[in-house]
Design a protein around this motif. Structure first.
Motif, PDB file in Angstrom:
ATOM      1  N   VAL A 125      -2.068  23.843  26.342  1.00  0.00           N
ATOM      2  CA  VAL A 125      -1.930  22.469  25.891  1.00  0.00           C
ATOM      3  C   VAL A 125      -3.276  21.993  25.372  1.00  0.00           C
ATOM      4  N   SER A 126      -4.342  22.400  26.065  1.00  0.00           N
ATOM      5  CA  SER A 126      -5.690  22.038  25.645  1.00  0.00           C
ATOM      6  C   SER A 126      -6.667  23.111  26.097  1.00  0.00           C
ATOM      7  N   PHE A 127      -7.800  23.173  25.382  1.00  0.00           N
ATOM      8  CA  PHE A 127      -8.850  24.126  25.722  1.00  0.00           C
ATOM      9  C   PHE A 127     -10.233  23.539  25.449  1.00  0.00           C
ATOM     10  N   GLY A 128     -10.276  22.342  24.800  1.00  0.00           N
ATOM     11  CA  GLY A 128     -11.542  21.769  24.395  1.00  0.00           C
ATOM     12  C   GLY A 128     -12.537  21.610  25.522  1.00  0.00           C
ATOM     13  N   THR A 129     -12.151  20.921  26.595  1.00  0.00           N
ATOM     14  CA  THR A 129     -13.040  20.744  27.739  1.00  0.00           C
ATOM     15  C   THR A 129     -12.434  21.292  29.030  1.00  0.00           C
ATOM     16  N   LYS A 130     -11.151  21.588  29.020  1.00  0.00           N
ATOM     17  CA  LYS A 130     -10.487  22.139  30.193  1.00  0.00           C
ATOM     18  C   LYS A 130      -9.290  22.949  29.729  1.00  0.00           C
ATOM     19  N   THR A 131      -9.083  24.111  30.345  1.00  0.00           N
ATOM     20  CA  THR A 131      -7.956  24.957  29.985  1.00  0.00           C
ATOM     21  C   THR A 131      -6.715  24.470  30.719  1.00  0.00           C
ATOM     22  N   VAL A 132      -5.777  23.895  29.991  1.00  0.00           N
ATOM     23  CA  VAL A 132      -4.509  23.431  30.551  1.00  0.00           C
ATOM     24  C   VAL A 132      -3.398  24.218  29.872  1.00  0.00           C
ATOM     25  N   LEU A 133      -2.542  24.836  30.670  1.00  0.00           N
ATOM     26  CA  LEU A 133      -1.555  25.774  30.146  1.00  0.00           C
ATOM     27  C   LEU A 133      -0.219  25.114  29.837  1.00  0.00           C
ATOM     28  N   LYS A 134       0.447  25.628  28.825  1.00  0.00           N
ATOM     29  CA  LYS A 134       1.829  25.252  28.556  1.00  0.00           C
ATOM     30  C   LYS A 134       2.725  25.914  29.596  1.00  0.00           C
ATOM     31  N   ASN A 135       3.828  25.244  29.921  1.00  0.00           N
ATOM     32  CA  ASN A 135       4.780  25.839  30.850  1.00  0.00           C
ATOM     33  C   ASN A 135       5.377  27.102  30.245  1.00  0.00           C
ATOM     34  N   ALA A 136       5.451  28.152  31.057  1.00  0.00           N
ATOM     35  CA  ALA A 136       6.124  29.367  30.618  1.00  0.00           C
ATOM     36  C   ALA A 136       7.607  29.318  30.971  1.00  0.00           C
ATOM     37  N   LYS A 137       7.929  28.674  32.112  1.00  0.00           N
ATOM     38  CA  LYS A 137       9.316  28.533  32.553  1.00  0.00           C
ATOM     39  C   LYS A 137       9.429  27.232  33.330  1.00  0.00           C
ATOM     40  N   ILE A 138      10.672  26.750  33.504  1.00  0.00           N
ATOM     41  CA  ILE A 138      10.917  25.572  34.331  1.00  0.00           C
ATOM     42  C   ILE A 138      11.751  25.977  35.539  1.00  0.00           C
ATOM     43  N   LEU A 139      11.728  25.140  36.567  1.00  0.00           N
ATOM     44  CA  LEU A 139      12.420  25.468  37.814  1.00  0.00           C
ATOM     45  C   LEU A 139      13.911  25.695  37.617  1.00  0.00           C
ATOM     46  N   MET A 140      14.499  24.996  36.652  1.00  0.00           N
ATOM     47  CA  MET A 140      15.931  25.167  36.403  1.00  0.00           C
ATOM     48  C   MET A 140      16.282  26.620  36.093  1.00  0.00           C
ATOM     49  N   ASN A 141      15.329  27.354  35.509  1.00  0.00           N
ATOM     50  CA  ASN A 141      15.585  28.738  35.115  1.00  0.00           C
ATOM     51  C   ASN A 141      14.963  29.752  36.052  1.00  0.00           C
ATOM     52  N   VAL A 142      14.535  29.296  37.225  1.00  0.00           N
ATOM     53  CA  VAL A 142      13.908  30.188  38.213  1.00  0.00           C
ATOM     54  C   VAL A 142      14.776  30.209  39.464  1.00  0.00           C
ATOM     55  N   SER A 143      15.107  31.386  39.949  1.00  0.00           N
ATOM     56  CA  SER A 143      16.048  31.494  41.073  1.00  0.00           C
ATOM     57  C   SER A 143      15.369  31.584  42.435  1.00  0.00           C
ATOM     58  N   VAL A 144      14.061  31.845  42.480  1.00  0.00           N
ATOM     59  CA  VAL A 144      13.426  32.108  43.778  1.00  0.00           C
ATOM     60  C   VAL A 144      12.654  30.925  44.337  1.00  0.00           C
ATOM     61  N   LEU A 145      12.429  29.868  43.549  1.00  0.00           N
ATOM     62  CA  LEU A 145      11.648  28.729  44.018  1.00  0.00           C
ATOM     63  C   LEU A 145      12.344  27.427  43.641  1.00  0.00           C
ATOM     64  N   TYR A 146      12.135  26.399  44.457  1.00  0.00           N
ATOM     65  CA  TYR A 146      12.704  25.094  44.160  1.00  0.00           C
ATOM     66  C   TYR A 146      11.868  24.012  44.831  1.00  0.00           C
ATOM     67  N   ARG A 147      12.036  22.786  44.334  1.00  0.00           N
ATOM     68  CA  ARG A 147      11.331  21.644  44.920  1.00  0.00           C
ATOM     69  C   ARG A 147      12.140  21.040  46.062  1.00  0.00           C
ATOM     70  N   THR A 148      11.461  20.554  47.088  1.00  0.00           N
ATOM     71  CA  THR A 148      12.111  19.825  48.175  1.00  0.00           C
ATOM     72  C   THR A 148      11.868  18.328  48.056  1.00  0.00           C
ATOM     73  N   SER A 149      11.005  17.932  47.140  1.00  0.00           N
ATOM     74  CA  SER A 149      10.714  16.523  46.914  1.00  0.00           C
ATOM     75  C   SER A 149      10.319  16.334  45.457  1.00  0.00           C
ATOM     76  N   PHE A 150      10.691  15.193  44.897  1.00  0.00           N
ATOM     77  CA  PHE A 150      10.303  14.874  43.533  1.00  0.00           C
ATOM     78  C   PHE A 150       8.973  14.133  43.474  1.00  0.00           C
ATOM     79  N   ALA A 151       8.347  13.923  44.625  1.00  0.00           N
ATOM     80  CA  ALA A 151       7.063  13.232  44.647  1.00  0.00           C
ATOM     81  C   ALA A 151       6.031  14.035  43.868  1.00  0.00           C
ATOM     82  N   THR A 152       5.237  13.345  43.047  1.00  0.00           N
ATOM     83  CA  THR A 152       4.227  14.016  42.240  1.00  0.00           C
ATOM     84  C   THR A 152       2.877  13.998  42.951  1.00  0.00           C
TER      85      THR A 152
END
Length: 624
Positions: free
Chosen positions: A492-519
């Motif tokens: 997403v950015s590299f200018g002052t900090k390396t921030v990565l684009k999502n490779a996958k979302i939880l909806m498409n992952v079978s082994v992990l899930y969230r227990t809370s929507f708190a950020t």
């Protein structure tokens, strides 16, 4: 039942479901054909049975009458609701971010009426934030988080079926052991990529305000790639001098461009400096054409925007930013430790306490351990008792595969890196708190526990403390977690900090899930600095000064740096941003300032280096 009564019933049902919506985060999906209207309420509920449940307000509806009708319909692979549809559709709640698909149908009152389906505006914050409207074959029609409605063009008064898919849209990008072992820069070395600009791009607008014209002449500040030139109105571009800097844009058919008109040109430059359209003018439709800038005016300043391109970083960039500082030896809060840096369960040998862990205080230690001779993959999954044939008695700084091929060590180190990159905001936060969904063959103890808890168990096992887990189980589980969000490395950015684009979302992952929507807010990485030594610079007096209406502002840099250049009036009000956090290379740089729209007077310009690390101000005078 007449139409008025039916609409009243719908409104009453909507009122009935508002309270449920607030309590259960249900969503009301509404529809109208302009004459009649209806709605269905969808969501998940802990007490839902997957059928028609009177206690929850789910119930059957009679067949369609002669009015607009909207209802949920059964689709065996999605739900088990009654075949004649329901007005309220709750799916069984297994977890808050579960994936669900609701099948809905409507029939307009009149044949061929367009039907508008609507939903709440803030769907990005409901049930995990992934909402898509699909046709009955599963083809996406729209992103429901990006727009509040969709219009169906109907051909008859028969039922039209569509589906709504929801799930958890939180995404991550995680490294695998192999990805870290193979992370290299543009020179093929296992190092972080330097923040050096290699190319540029710009989008420029040119307005023909009066007469008709045959063509447009543009002169760029550097060589541009003719193959990627993108422009509107005209259908032909010509490189005039073979140096790929001077171009004409024209029509092949003899068509003329009538004013006023604006042409937008997108170009890619081949240097790591700002791309500028130095000169341009409209070519009059009066031959002959002479390509002499001093005679073919008017020559106007560039109007547009540009940005610089950096080389693509790699996992080493993220690692250096997370583990970039010089922590004290064996400090568990800085650097990366695999195992427990406490006295091991072996107690003492010859009266001396035993320690069984690997300390990786800096990223170069992680890098060296994972990119040593050979790969750890396929190595041991036992606790850390030996390095080769030598018994472990104290903490080891690093562990290369040529000394001790140990896959479990590499998997734990990689998972700790993934958790840290999430914590410090290089990918979305919260990775360590995700819960694990046990897969076939997994032990029962792992189901539902967090990634952080799995790491705590793995540390105990690695240091030879008693656990319920085996090394083989841990290696398999952690390998799955590391690979859960593995994919294309992009930023997403590299200018002052390396921030990565999502490779996958939880909806498409079978082994992990969230227990809370708190950020969780990311932690600002304390170890990351843009440059080890301050950049020396000089902001020069503009020339000419006084000026009317343009002047050149130049500055000198002792090293590559991120630069901001702004202009202020006598009251200190910002009136122009000439450079906005763009990287400029070492040496002399200059920028042109056009004050055509300003009144005569004294102005100030300020140069800011590396986000405020240093700054300097100069004064200039505009005389008209």
């Amino acid at each position: 039942m007449n139409l008025l009564k039916k609409v009243s019933l719908v409104l009453a049902l909507c009122a009935l479901t508002v309270g449920v919506s607030l309590a259960q985060q249900s969503v009301v999906i509404s529809g109208t054909d302009g004459s009649g209207s209806g709605s269905v309420t969808i969501g998940i509920h802990p007490a839902a049975t997957g059928g028609i449940d009177a206690a929850l307000g789910e119930y059957s509806l009679p067949p369609k009458g002669y009015a607009f009708d909207m209802r949920c319909f059964s689709m065996p692979r999605w739900d088990t609701l009654g075949s004649d549809g329901v007005r309220i559709n709750y799916h069984k709640q297994y977890r808050i971010g579960q994936t669900d698909t609701f099948r809905i149908a409507f029939a307009p009152e009149f044949s061929g009426s367009p039907v508008t389906i609507s939903w709440p505006a803030d769907m990005a914050h409901v049930y995990g934030g992934f909402w898509r409207l699909l046709d009955d074959n599963g083809v996406e029609l729209c992103d429901m988080t990006a727009q509040p409605n969709y219009v169906f063009q109907t051909e008859s008064d028969a039922y039209v079926y569509f589906m709504i898919a929801k799930g958890d849209g939180l995404g991550f990008n995680t490294a695998t052991v192999l990805a870290l072992e193979q992370a290299v820069d543009s020179k093929g070395k296992g190092k972080a990529e330097k923040r050096k600009t290699v190319a540029s791009e710009g989008e420029f607008s040119f307005t023909n305000s009066a007469d008709s014209t045959d063509a447009l002449y543009v002169e760029f500040s550097q060589e541009v790639n003719i193959a990627t030139l993108d422009y509107d109105h005209f259908d032909k571009v010509t490189d005039l001098d073979g140096k790929k800097k001077k171009y004409t844009f024209e029509f092949t058919s003899g068509t003329q461009l009538l004013g006023p008109a604006t042409v937008t040109v997108f170009a890619e430059g081949n240097k790591g400096k700002e791309l500028v359209a130095k000169k341009y003018w409209w070519i009059p439709n009066v031959p002959p054409l002479k390509w002499k800038p001093t005679k073919l005016g008017p020559v106007n300043p560039n109007s547009g925007s540009s940005r610089l391109w950096l080389k693509m970083p790699n996992w080493n960039n993220v690692g250096e930013e997370v583990y970039g500082g010089p922590p004290p030896a064996f400090d568990p809060t800085l650097g990366l430790i695999v195992g427990l840096n406490t006295v091991a369960s072996d107690s003492t040998v010859k009266g001396a306490p035993q320690y069984k862990f690997v300390n990786l205080p800096k990223w170069k230690d992680v890098n060296k351990s994972l990119i040593g001779k050979g790969s750890h993959l396929g190595g041991a999954t036992t606790c850390f008792r030996f390095i080769g044939t030598k018994a472990v008695a104290k903490g080891s700084k690093g562990l290369t595969a040529d000394k001790s091929k140990h896959e479990l060590f590499a998997q734990i180190a990689t998972l700790k890196f993934n958790v840290a990159s999430s914590k410090y905001g290089h990918t979305n936060t919260g990775f360590g708190s995700l819960a694990y969904k046990a897969q076939a063959g997994d032990p029962s103890w792992v189901d539902g526990i967090s990634v952080d808890s799995i790491l705590a168990i793995a540390d105990r096992y690695f240091s030879c403390f008693t656990t319920t887990a085996t090394g083989t189980e841990l290696n398999t589980i952690i390998s799955r977690i590391n690979g859960a969000f593995a994919g294309t490395f992009d930023t997403v950015s590299f200018g002052t900090k390396t921030v990565l684009k999502n490779a996958k979302i939880l909806m498409n992952v079978s082994v992990l899930y969230r227990t809370s929507f708190a950020t969780v807010e990311p932690i600002t990485t304390p170890n990351y600095v843009e440059s080890a030594t301050p950049v020396e610079f000089k902001l020069n007096q503009n020339y000419p000064n006084p000026f009317n209406p343009t002047t050149t502002i130049s500055f000198d840099l002792s090293a590559d740096a991120f630069v901001t250049l702004k202009v202020y009036n006598m009251l200190g009000q910002e009136i122009a941003t000439l450079i906005d956090r763009e990287e400029y290379t070492e040496g002399s740089n200059d920028v042109e300032f056009d004050a055509s729209a300003l009144a005569s007077g004294v102005y100030y310009y300020r140069l800011i280096v590396n986000d405020g690390e240093m700054q300097q101000v100069q004064k200039m005078m505009l005389l008209k």
